[in-house]
Write a protein that holds these residues in place. Structure first.
Motif, PDB file in Angstrom:
ATOM      1  N   THR A 264     -46.263  -3.287 -14.124  1.00  0.00           N
ATOM      2  CA  THR A 264     -47.510  -3.240 -14.888  1.00  0.00           C
ATOM      3  C   THR A 264     -47.647  -4.451 -15.804  1.00  0.00           C
ATOM      4  OG1 THR A 264     -47.469  -0.823 -14.828  1.00  0.00           O
ATOM      5  CG2 THR A 264     -48.877  -1.857 -16.486  1.00  0.00           C
ATOM      6  N   LEU A 265     -46.580  -4.791 -16.508  1.00  0.00           N
ATOM      7  CA  LEU A 265     -46.648  -5.882 -17.485  1.00  0.00           C
ATOM      8  C   LEU A 265     -46.795  -7.238 -16.817  1.00  0.00           C
ATOM      9  CD1 LEU A 265     -43.886  -4.703 -19.998  1.00  0.00           C
ATOM     10  CD2 LEU A 265     -46.348  -4.610 -20.329  1.00  0.00           C
ATOM     11  N   LEU A 266     -46.055  -7.450 -15.725  1.00  0.00           N
ATOM     12  CA  LEU A 266     -46.047  -8.755 -15.076  1.00  0.00           C
ATOM     13  C   LEU A 266     -46.969  -8.831 -13.871  1.00  0.00           C
ATOM     14  CD1 LEU A 266     -42.199  -9.481 -15.193  1.00  0.00           C
ATOM     15  CD2 LEU A 266     -43.964 -10.206 -16.809  1.00  0.00           C
ATOM     16  N   ARG A 267     -47.562  -7.680 -13.494  1.00  0.00           N
ATOM     17  CA  ARG A 267     -48.494  -7.634 -12.358  1.00  0.00           C
ATOM     18  C   ARG A 267     -47.850  -8.220 -11.101  1.00  0.00           C
ATOM     19  NH1 ARG A 267     -53.622 -10.011 -15.853  1.00  0.00           N
ATOM     20  NH2 ARG A 267     -53.658  -8.357 -17.405  1.00  0.00           N
ATOM     21  N   LEU A 268     -46.695  -7.668 -10.765  1.00  0.00           N
ATOM     22  CA  LEU A 268     -45.954  -8.152  -9.618  1.00  0.00           C
ATOM     23  C   LEU A 268     -46.545  -7.599  -8.317  1.00  0.00           C
ATOM     24  CD1 LEU A 268     -42.306  -7.709 -10.952  1.00  0.00           C
ATOM     25  CD2 LEU A 268     -43.747  -9.750 -11.026  1.00  0.00           C
ATOM     26  N   PRO A 269     -46.388  -8.312  -7.207  1.00  0.00           N
ATOM     27  CA  PRO A 269     -46.904  -7.824  -5.923  1.00  0.00           C
ATOM     28  C   PRO A 269     -46.093  -6.628  -5.441  1.00  0.00           C
ATOM     29  CG  PRO A 269     -45.659  -9.851  -5.621  1.00  0.00           C
ATOM     30  CD  PRO A 269     -45.800  -9.654  -7.100  1.00  0.00           C
ATOM     31  N   PRO A 270     -46.663  -5.797  -4.552  1.00  0.00           N
ATOM     32  CA  PRO A 270     -45.950  -4.598  -4.087  1.00  0.00           C
ATOM     33  C   PRO A 270     -44.663  -4.920  -3.339  1.00  0.00           C
ATOM     34  CG  PRO A 270     -48.304  -4.470  -3.569  1.00  0.00           C
ATOM     35  CD  PRO A 270     -48.046  -5.861  -4.035  1.00  0.00           C
ATOM     36  N   ASP A 271     -44.599  -6.069  -2.675  1.00  0.00           N
ATOM     37  CA  ASP A 271     -43.418  -6.421  -1.884  1.00  0.00           C
ATOM     38  C   ASP A 271     -42.486  -7.357  -2.642  1.00  0.00           C
ATOM     39  OD1 ASP A 271     -45.184  -8.519  -1.928  1.00  0.00           O
ATOM     40  OD2 ASP A 271     -44.817  -9.150   0.141  1.00  0.00           O
ATOM     41  N   ALA A 272     -42.395  -7.195  -3.974  1.00  0.00           N
ATOM     42  CA  ALA A 272     -41.601  -8.112  -4.785  1.00  0.00           C
ATOM     43  C   ALA A 272     -40.104  -7.982  -4.510  1.00  0.00           C
ATOM     44  CB  ALA A 272     -41.880  -7.882  -6.271  1.00  0.00           C
ATOM     45  N   ILE A 273     -39.629  -6.759  -4.211  1.00  0.00           N
ATOM     46  CA  ILE A 273     -38.202  -6.542  -4.008  1.00  0.00           C
ATOM     47  C   ILE A 273     -37.720  -7.331  -2.791  1.00  0.00           C
ATOM     48  CG2 ILE A 273     -36.412  -4.824  -3.621  1.00  0.00           C
ATOM     49  CD1 ILE A 273     -37.749  -4.645  -6.320  1.00  0.00           C
ATOM     50  N   GLY A 274     -36.645  -8.074  -2.992  1.00  0.00           N
ATOM     51  CA  GLY A 274     -36.057  -8.853  -1.912  1.00  0.00           C
ATOM     52  C   GLY A 274     -36.570 -10.276  -1.814  1.00  0.00           C
ATOM     53  N   ARG A 275     -37.654 -10.588  -2.514  1.00  0.00           N
ATOM     54  CA  ARG A 275     -38.207 -11.939  -2.450  1.00  0.00           C
ATOM     55  C   ARG A 275     -37.569 -12.823  -3.520  1.00  0.00           C
ATOM     56  NH1 ARG A 275     -44.609 -11.305  -2.530  1.00  0.00           N
ATOM     57  NH2 ARG A 275     -44.404 -13.576  -2.679  1.00  0.00           N
ATOM     58  N   ASP A 276     -37.747 -14.126  -3.355  1.00  0.00           N
ATOM     59  CA  ASP A 276     -37.219 -15.083  -4.306  1.00  0.00           C
ATOM     60  C   ASP A 276     -37.926 -14.946  -5.651  1.00  0.00           C
ATOM     61  OD1 ASP A 276     -37.505 -18.162  -5.450  1.00  0.00           O
ATOM     62  OD2 ASP A 276     -35.532 -17.685  -4.634  1.00  0.00           O
ATOM     63  N   ALA A 277     -37.137 -14.955  -6.742  1.00  0.00           N
ATOM     64  CA  ALA A 277     -37.723 -14.765  -8.077  1.00  0.00           C
ATOM     65  C   ALA A 277     -38.695 -15.880  -8.420  1.00  0.00           C
ATOM     66  CB  ALA A 277     -36.607 -14.687  -9.122  1.00  0.00           C
ATOM     67  N   GLY A 278     -38.391 -17.107  -8.023  1.00  0.00           N
ATOM     68  CA  GLY A 278     -39.300 -18.214  -8.308  1.00  0.00           C
ATOM     69  C   GLY A 278     -40.635 -18.050  -7.630  1.00  0.00           C
ATOM     70  N   GLU A 279     -40.650 -17.397  -6.470  1.00  0.00           N
ATOM     71  CA  GLU A 279     -41.908 -17.164  -5.760  1.00  0.00           C
ATOM     72  C   GLU A 279     -42.707 -16.041  -6.388  1.00  0.00           C
ATOM     73  OE1 GLU A 279     -43.345 -15.745  -1.276  1.00  0.00           O
ATOM     74  OE2 GLU A 279     -41.245 -16.222  -1.692  1.00  0.00           O
ATOM     75  N   VAL A 280     -42.015 -14.974  -6.772  1.00  0.00           N
ATOM     76  CA  VAL A 280     -42.709 -13.810  -7.330  1.00  0.00           C
ATOM     77  C   VAL A 280     -43.159 -14.067  -8.762  1.00  0.00           C
ATOM     78  CG1 VAL A 280     -42.467 -11.376  -7.928  1.00  0.00           C
ATOM     79  CG2 VAL A 280     -41.425 -12.263  -5.829  1.00  0.00           C
ATOM     80  N   LEU A 281     -42.331 -14.775  -9.538  1.00  0.00           N
ATOM     81  CA  LEU A 281     -42.620 -15.009 -10.959  1.00  0.00           C
ATOM     82  C   LEU A 281     -43.181 -16.404 -11.199  1.00  0.00           C
ATOM     83  CD1 LEU A 281     -39.369 -13.433 -12.463  1.00  0.00           C
ATOM     84  CD2 LEU A 281     -41.611 -12.356 -12.246  1.00  0.00           C
ATOM     85  N   HIS A 282     -43.881 -16.955 -10.207  1.00  0.00           N
ATOM     86  CA  HIS A 282     -44.403 -18.320 -10.369  1.00  0.00           C
ATOM     87  C   HIS A 282     -45.407 -18.421 -11.510  1.00  0.00           C
ATOM     88  CE1 HIS A 282     -48.404 -17.467  -8.622  1.00  0.00           C
ATOM     89  NE2 HIS A 282     -47.753 -16.558  -7.919  1.00  0.00           N
ATOM     90  N   ALA A 283     -46.081 -17.299 -11.835  1.00  0.00           N
ATOM     91  CA  ALA A 283     -47.040 -17.312 -12.949  1.00  0.00           C
ATOM     92  C   ALA A 283     -46.347 -17.234 -14.303  1.00  0.00           C
ATOM     93  CB  ALA A 283     -48.030 -16.152 -12.810  1.00  0.00           C
ATOM     94  N   TRP A 284     -45.032 -17.068 -14.298  1.00  0.00           N
ATOM     95  CA  TRP A 284     -44.275 -16.922 -15.550  1.00  0.00           C
ATOM     96  C   TRP A 284     -43.131 -17.934 -15.557  1.00  0.00           C
ATOM     97  CZ3 TRP A 284     -46.954 -13.361 -18.209  1.00  0.00           C
ATOM     98  CH2 TRP A 284     -47.691 -12.443 -17.461  1.00  0.00           C
ATOM     99  N   PRO A 285     -43.439 -19.218 -15.624  1.00  0.00           N
ATOM    100  CA  PRO A 285     -42.373 -20.233 -15.587  1.00  0.00           C
ATOM    101  C   PRO A 285     -41.394 -20.099 -16.732  1.00  0.00           C
ATOM    102  CG  PRO A 285     -44.479 -21.206 -16.245  1.00  0.00           C
ATOM    103  CD  PRO A 285     -44.778 -19.817 -15.765  1.00  0.00           C
ATOM    104  N   ALA A 286     -41.852 -19.583 -17.866  1.00  0.00           N
ATOM    105  CA  ALA A 286     -40.944 -19.427 -19.012  1.00  0.00           C
ATOM    106  C   ALA A 286     -39.837 -18.424 -18.695  1.00  0.00           C
ATOM    107  CB  ALA A 286     -41.722 -18.991 -20.251  1.00  0.00           C
ATOM    108  N   LEU A 287     -40.136 -17.398 -17.883  1.00  0.00           N
ATOM    109  CA  LEU A 287     -39.121 -16.419 -17.522  1.00  0.00           C
ATOM    110  C   LEU A 287     -38.070 -17.020 -16.591  1.00  0.00           C
ATOM    111  CD1 LEU A 287     -41.169 -13.145 -16.901  1.00  0.00           C
ATOM    112  CD2 LEU A 287     -39.764 -13.717 -18.863  1.00  0.00           C
ATOM    113  N   LEU A 288     -38.512 -17.887 -15.700  1.00  0.00           N
ATOM    114  CA  LEU A 288     -37.583 -18.470 -14.730  1.00  0.00           C
ATOM    115  C   LEU A 288     -36.540 -19.343 -15.408  1.00  0.00           C
ATOM    116  CD1 LEU A 288     -40.130 -19.394 -11.923  1.00  0.00           C
ATOM    117  CD2 LEU A 288     -38.552 -17.454 -11.984  1.00  0.00           C
ATOM    118  N   GLY A 289     -36.928 -20.048 -16.466  1.00  0.00           N
ATOM    119  CA  GLY A 289     -35.995 -20.930 -17.156  1.00  0.00           C
ATOM    120  C   GLY A 289     -35.311 -20.283 -18.332  1.00  0.00           C
TER     121      GLY A 289
END
Length: 578
Positions: A264-289
């Motif tokens: 809900t908070l990050l509005r992640l896609p339904p198929d987020a599990i198993g995918r690369d974090a950089g791809e799923v969290l591309h809208a949140w670059p601060a989280l990746l670093g």
């Protein structure tokens, strides 16, 4: 023969232990799984008691009857175990769903075949005594119905074990010990039962004896590990009900687990599990670093609103220090940030009010004494002019002095107005009418390149207004707008209307311009006496306007966007009638 009496005594002890455990578990029946555990222990006790009765019976028909009674527990044990594992492991409401009733179908059918075996022989094709056995044991040849029940029961038991092992793996050390004790208490009798089914010990199932050891293990788990009293909270339920978002990323940078709050908070896609974090969290670059510190992230939400998230990271390592991944914790702190912003605005308003009050006292005192001195100067000038000849050249100089005194007196009046020391005469009037009557004076002070637009509301509720003073407020605000636009083409909008304030109804006057706007660093000082950013003006027009509005129990608010002009809003309380 004495050894056989000792066996019967042990079996009776096993039965007594089973009844005790059933009673204890039933007292804890409010705890998930305890009711099923109580029924299992009661069944174990009845099974052991029936085994003792079978051993004590003489004659094959009596022994077969007690063996049929034993099958009441034998057929029900595996389904009850599966229900217990689902309930004890807190796997949602699975243990209560109607679909699970189908697991009882085969045990009921087999139980019916056991009790009607004399007609078809599907349970026991043959039953015969062991020759010359001192206890008169009987051998039961197992038919297809019994083997079907054995295979089916072991399948359900394996399912229950799998659920408890899964629960133990995802639980703390105490709960793992509880699960281990339960599994040991069940595995040992079943291992002995498998030996009996293999034909190693003909005529006697030693599992009833092992039930004594199982009861001891369970009693130890109750006393030492607080079994059925302290239960683990379901991991999935814990994650689902957390208000904070959890994102688990493995060492390869893949998303392993995400709870509902994170979705809900990050509005992640339904198929987020198993995918690369950089791809799923591309809208949140601060989280990746993000490393070991915490950050705050702002998110545009509804119009003119902002949501704030606080994010932190915890590195995950095993006992050897090897990197397993990281856990991101995301929390919605919008409420806290909004409260902090409201507190900051309130503190700023309090500071501004205190500053205005202190400056008002200072300006009022200076203006009052200054005005008294000007009256003395003006009186002496008038006396000097009266005594001079009509053709005296010094008259011109005194006229210049007198004009300067008049301008100084006007300055004193502005300072008194800022201090709220002017005398006002209130009357019930329509604010739009007050502004409308200022139109001729506005046309005089507004140069040609600037357009004036009038947006005056009709039928406004009346407010208590000093017409003369309020006209001066309008003119001061218009002059300020003209000075802001300067010689460039622009627009000045005069707007009136009604609004509901925090505590009362108000009418308002807005004067907006299309000038360069006010620099945010000085916007809090625009009402200070003698403060100005222009080459013209003395910095008293807005200060005097504020003093007049305050004497009407009103407020003045200023908003500005650099490059897009400024807007001043005067709010006056509406007169209420009893």
């Amino acid at each position: 023969m004495y050894w056989f009496l000792a066996v019967e005594a042990l079996i009776l002890c096993s039965s007594g232990a089973g009844f005790f455990l059933a009673w204890y578990a039933w007292r804890q029946r409010a705890i998930p799984g305890s009711a099923y555990f109580s029924v299992i222990m009661a069944g174990m006790a009845l099974y052991s008691l029936s085994v003792a009765c079978e051993l004590a019976s003489s004659g094959i028909p009596a022994k077969i009857l007690w063996s049929k009674i034993q099958y009441l527990f034998t057929a029900a044990f595996a389904p009850l175990w599966l229900h217990f594992a689902l309930s004890f492991g807190q796997y949602g409401d699975w243990s209560k769903r109607r679909g699970l009733a189908v697991i009882w179908l085969l045990p009921v059918v087999v139980l019916a075949l056991v009790w009607t075996n004399e007609r078809h022989g599907l349970a026991w094709p043959d039953v015969y005594p062991i020759p010359n056995h001192p206890a008169g044991l009987v051998v039961y040849e197992h038919g297809p119905a019994v083997w079907a029940l054995v295979a089916y029961s072991y399948l359900l038991l394996l399912m229950g074990w799998g659920l408890l092992l899964h629960k133990a793996y995802r639980s703390a050390h105490l709960y793992r010990s509880q699960m281990a004790a339960l599994l040991a208490a069940v595995v040992v009798p079943l291992a002995v039962n498998m030996i009996y089914l293999s034909g190693t010990y003909e005529g006697f199932d030693l599992s009833s004896l092992v039930f004594v050891a199982s009861g001891a293990v369970i009693i130890w788990a109750i006393l030492r590990l607080r079994l059925l009293r302290v239960l683990p909270i379901a991991y999935d339920a814990m994650l689902a009900n957390m208000r904070d978002g959890l994102v688990l990323v493995d060492a390869q940078g893949r998303l392993v687990d995400v709870n509902a709050a994170a979705n809900t908070l990050l509005r992640l896609p339904p198929d987020a599990i198993g995918r690369d974090a950089g791809e799923v969290l591309h809208a949140w670059p601060a989280l990746l670093g993000l490393k070991d510190d915490a950050i705050e992230i702002s998110i545009p939400a509804a119009p003119e609103t902002t949501r704030w998230l606080e994010a932190g990271v915890t590195p995950l390592r095993n006992a050897r220090g090897a990197n397993l991944g990281r856990l991101l914790l995301v929390r919605d702190i919008s409420e806290r940030k909004n409260a902090e912003e409201a507190r900051r605005r309130l503190d700023a308003q309090l500071v501004q009010a205190q500053k205005v009050e202190s400056l008002g006292v200072l300006a009022g005192g200076i203006a009052h004494d200054f005005n008294n001195m000007l009256m003395v100067i003006r009186g002496n000038i008038e006396l000097a002019v009266a005594e001079l000849p009509a053709d005296a050249s010094v008259r011109d100089h005194l006229e210049v002095v007198n004009a300067t005194v008049e301008r100084a007196a006007e300055l004193a009046r502005h300072m008194l107005a800022y201090a709220g020391k002017v005398h006002i005469r209130l009357a019930r009037v329509d604010l739009s009418e007050v502004v409308r009557h200022v139109a001729p004076m506005v046309r005089v002070v507004v140069p040609d390149p600037i357009t004036v637009r009038w947006e005056l509301a009709e039928g406004l509720p009346h407010a208590q207004i000093d017409v003369v003073q309020m006209r001066q407020v309008v003119m001061n605000l218009v002059r300020n707008a003209v000075e802001a636009i300067d010689t460039r083409p622009g627009v000045i909008v005069l707007r009136t209307g009604e609004q509901n304030g925090p505590e009362e109804r108000c009418v308002f006057l807005e004067v907006a311009d299309t000038g360069p706007g006010i620099d945010p660093s000085v916007i809090d000082r625009v009402f200070d006496p003698f403060f100005t950013t222009k080459f013209i003006g003395r910095g008293l027009g807005l200060a005097a306007a504020l003093g007049v509005v305050r004497s009407h129990n009103g407020t003045v608010e200023v908003t500005s966007v650099p490059g897009q002009g400024a807007k001043f809003r005067v709010s006056l309380p509406v007169e209420t009638t009893a």
